[in-house]
Enzyme design. Structure first.
Site: not given
Ligand code: G3I
Length: 339
Positions: A133, A239
């Site tokens: 990105e 994705e």
């Molecule tokens: O692991 C913590 C957990 O301990 C906590 O309680 C919880 C509370 O919010 O958060 C958890 O972490 C989250 C993590 O995902 C695991 O589930 C984060 O807040 C959350 O921000 C994170 O989101 C991820 C996101 O990227 C972050 O930018 C998504 O899972 C993931 O699917 C997403 O993936 C991205 C690709 O890498 C790039 N392209 C876009 C795609 C979607 O955003």
């Protein structure tokens, strides 16, 4: 009915993004779904810089190692995600005693990060998203971020340089969302062409594919895939999901947020809507098959509806974006894709 991986065995790999530790966080039904339907897995979060390299002198390989071990056991390929991204990136990379770190120091740390991750996973990764990105969503070219502040726009080039230095045997990818659309497509082509003109290796371009029901950009995809291939790159859909609950935000910028609204499918998705989803997934795979000589992998962002990031972004919703439901049962879209 053949499984997805069997159905497309001669065309491209079928991938899936998985979060957490496979040995601990997945049910037997989920593990069976992974090993029977898919041929490639991507770590959804655990390989991102903030998670795998939380402190300068500390790496956390436990969760990605677990995923790699599962993949070995079931003969699945692994695609790494991602070496350099402006999200989920630890602050220490950009700081030096409370001040912004100078370019040379950030470059040295980036090189060390890439060196360590690629060396640790040599032989385990088929390919990796080197930069994720980097293209601006607005009129700009390279997205402004801590990477551009500390290094400059050439951080992309430097990341590919370091990845080529340490990534022998690992395919190197550029990955982004909305790059099938004309505005970002033009910039993606310019970026990859520039990298290649500098003699750098870019083996593939990943079109993320976070699309919305009734708004799938079929026509643009039809143009983008051969245009990317003409750069001498393989193309991947990396994705894939089809959002079923109306959202205002397009693309996949993780910092976008919408305020809470109705949650229309909290008790399940109506058959008529699932049928529309099936038709559109089917049409997508028809398009991918037409371009199969350019495409090496089509990967879903999550194993089933219950594990999709679209249940919490850009607001909390009950989504139904993937091919399998929360009980791991195939939805109508599976038959449409196979057909
Ligand atoms: O692991 C913590 C957990 O301990 C906590 O309680 C919880 C509370 O919010 O958060 C958890 O972490 C989250 C993590 O995902 C695991 O589930 C984060 O807040 C959350 O921000 C994170 O989101 C991820 C996101 O990227 C972050 O930018 C998504 O899972 C993931 O699917 C997403 O993936 C991205 C690709 O890498 C790039 N392209 C876009 C795609 C979607 O955003």
């Amino acid at each position: 009915m053949p499984s997805l991986r069997e159905r497309f065995a001669d065309a491209f790999e079928i991938g899936v993004a998985l979060g957490g530790k496979l040995s601990k966080d997945y049910t037997p039904a989920e593990l069976e779904l992974i090993s029977t339907q898919f041929s490639n897995i991507t770590p959804e979060n655990c390989m991102k810089p903030a998670l795998i390299h939380p402190e300068e002198n500390r790496y956390d390989f436990a969760t990605p190692d677990d995923l790699v071990a599962f993949a070995r056991q079931y003969w699945l390929n692994v695609t790494g995600h991602c070496l350099v991204w402006h999200q989920q990136c630890p602050d220490w990379i950009f700081a030096d005693q409370g001040k912004p770190a100078p370019r040379d120091l950030v470059l040295q740390r980036t090189r060390q990060h890439i060196r360590q991750v690629l060396s640790w996973y040599r032989g385990a990764l088929q390919g990796i998203d080197v930069v994720n990105e980097a293209i601006d969503d607005g009129p700009g070219y390279i997205r402004k971020s801590k990477w551009t502040q500390c290094i400059g726009d050439d951080y992309v080039e430097m990341a590919f340089r370091f990845a080529a230095e340490f990534g022998e045997g690992i395919r190197l990818y550029y990955n982004d969302y909305s790059i099938e659309m004309p505005e970002k497509r033009e910039k993606a082509i310019r970026l990859v062409r520039d990298l290649k003109a500098k003699g750098l290796r870019v083996d593939g371009i990943g079109i993320q594919g976070h699309w919305m029901l009734d708004k799938v950009p079929f026509t643009e995809l039809d143009k983008a895939i051969p245009e990317f291939a003409a750069l001498g790159c393989k193309v991947m859909i990396t994705e894939l999901d089809l959002d079923m609950v109306r959202r205002e935000t397009s693309g996949a910028n993780p910092t976008a947020a919408e305020s809470a609204r109705d949650d229309p499918y909290v008790n399940g998705c109506p058959d008529a809507v699932l049928a529309r989803q099936a038709q559109q997934y089917g049409e997508l795979f028809h398009l991918f098959e037409r371009h199969q000589r350019h495409i090496t992998r089509v990967a879903f962002w999550g194993l089933h509806d219950g594990r999709s990031w679209l249940n919490s972004w850009p607001r909390k919703r009950t989504n139904h974006a993937l091919l399998f439901d929360r009980q791991c049962r195939p939805k109508p879209a599976v038959a449409a894709v196979v057909a």
